[in-house]
Motif scaffolding. Structure first.
Motif, PDB file in Angstrom:
ATOM      1  N   GLU A  50     -76.197   1.410  39.451  1.00  0.00           N
ATOM      2  CA  GLU A  50     -76.794   2.355  40.407  1.00  0.00           C
ATOM      3  C   GLU A  50     -75.818   2.706  41.530  1.00  0.00           C
ATOM      4  O   GLU A  50     -75.713   3.871  41.930  1.00  0.00           O
ATOM      5  N   GLN A  51     -75.090   1.715  42.031  1.00  0.00           N
ATOM      6  CA  GLN A  51     -74.100   1.969  43.095  1.00  0.00           C
ATOM      7  C   GLN A  51     -73.004   2.910  42.610  1.00  0.00           C
ATOM      8  O   GLN A  51     -72.600   3.836  43.316  1.00  0.00           O
ATOM      9  N   LEU A  52     -72.522   2.672  41.397  1.00  0.00           N
ATOM     10  CA  LEU A  52     -71.464   3.527  40.853  1.00  0.00           C
ATOM     11  C   LEU A  52     -71.966   4.957  40.635  1.00  0.00           C
ATOM     12  O   LEU A  52     -71.220   5.916  40.849  1.00  0.00           O
ATOM     13  N   LYS A  53     -73.206   5.100  40.216  1.00  0.00           N
ATOM     14  CA  LYS A  53     -73.761   6.446  40.038  1.00  0.00           C
ATOM     15  C   LYS A  53     -73.829   7.184  41.372  1.00  0.00           C
ATOM     16  O   LYS A  53     -73.501   8.377  41.440  1.00  0.00           O
ATOM     17  N   LYS A  54     -74.213   6.490  42.430  1.00  0.00           N
ATOM     18  CA  LYS A  54     -74.258   7.107  43.757  1.00  0.00           C
ATOM     19  C   LYS A  54     -72.856   7.503  44.218  1.00  0.00           C
ATOM     20  O   LYS A  54     -72.648   8.590  44.753  1.00  0.00           O
ATOM     21  N   GLN A  55     -71.888   6.605  43.987  1.00  0.00           N
ATOM     22  CA  GLN A  55     -70.503   6.904  44.371  1.00  0.00           C
ATOM     23  C   GLN A  55     -69.977   8.097  43.583  1.00  0.00           C
ATOM     24  O   GLN A  55     -69.246   8.933  44.117  1.00  0.00           O
ATOM     25  N   LEU A  56     -70.337   8.167  42.323  1.00  0.00           N
ATOM     26  CA  LEU A  56     -69.877   9.264  41.471  1.00  0.00           C
ATOM     27  C   LEU A  56     -70.435  10.598  41.975  1.00  0.00           C
ATOM     28  O   LEU A  56     -69.722  11.607  41.994  1.00  0.00           O
ATOM     29  N   ARG A  57     -71.677  10.622  42.394  1.00  0.00           N
ATOM     30  CA  ARG A  57     -72.278  11.854  42.911  1.00  0.00           C
ATOM     31  C   ARG A  57     -71.622  12.299  44.223  1.00  0.00           C
ATOM     32  O   ARG A  57     -71.481  13.488  44.469  1.00  0.00           O
ATOM     33  N   ARG A  58     -71.221  11.338  45.061  1.00  0.00           N
ATOM     34  CA  ARG A  58     -70.634  11.675  46.363  1.00  0.00           C
ATOM     35  C   ARG A  58     -69.149  11.993  46.265  1.00  0.00           C
ATOM     36  O   ARG A  58     -68.595  12.655  47.124  1.00  0.00           O
TER      37      ARG A  58
END
Length: 129
Positions: A57-65
């Motif tokens: 989940e953290q990596l997905k958020k980082q990827l979006r930003r």
């Protein structure tokens, strides 16, 4: 108080009963040890699954930003690795919950009593016709 020895029982049969009991006890101990190991593995896998899910989940958020294409590529590869690990853990957890050993007895009971029900149904139908 001990009971007097049984005159009908031979010492040889007593020895075989003792060895049978010891072998059954050894089997129970072995099964208990395997169950403990399996329980420990399930706990470890469950904790690891929760940890990897959080990382995913953290990596997905980082990827979006992220706007940097190079960083996005790195995050994508990390996401793929974590997804693969999560799939492996889920398969391992599912396989520990469902095995032939746990389903063998209910399966054969269903076959036995289901078959018996069908036979009784045929007999009743043939009697009523």
């Amino acid at each position: 108080m001990t009971s007097p020895p049984d005159p009908n029982r031979s010492p040889a049969s007593n020895d075989t009963e003792d060895s049978d009991f010891e072998s059954m006890l050894a089997n129970v101990e072995k099964s208990l040890q395997a169950l403990k190991q399996r329980h420990h593995q399930i706990q470890h896998d469950t904790e690891r699954h929760a940890e990897l899910t959080g990382q995913h989940e953290q990596l997905k958020k980082q990827l979006r930003r992220s706007k940097n294409p190079q960083l996005q590529a790195q995050l994508q590869t990390q996401l793929q690795k974590i997804s693969q690990q999560l799939e492996e853990l889920e398969i391992r957890l599912e396989s520990t919950l469902m095995s032939w050993e746990t389903l063998r007895e209910p399966f054969w009971q269903a076959v036995r009593y289901g078959g018996l029900g069908i036979i009784i149904g045929w007999v009743l139908k043939s009697c009523s016709s």
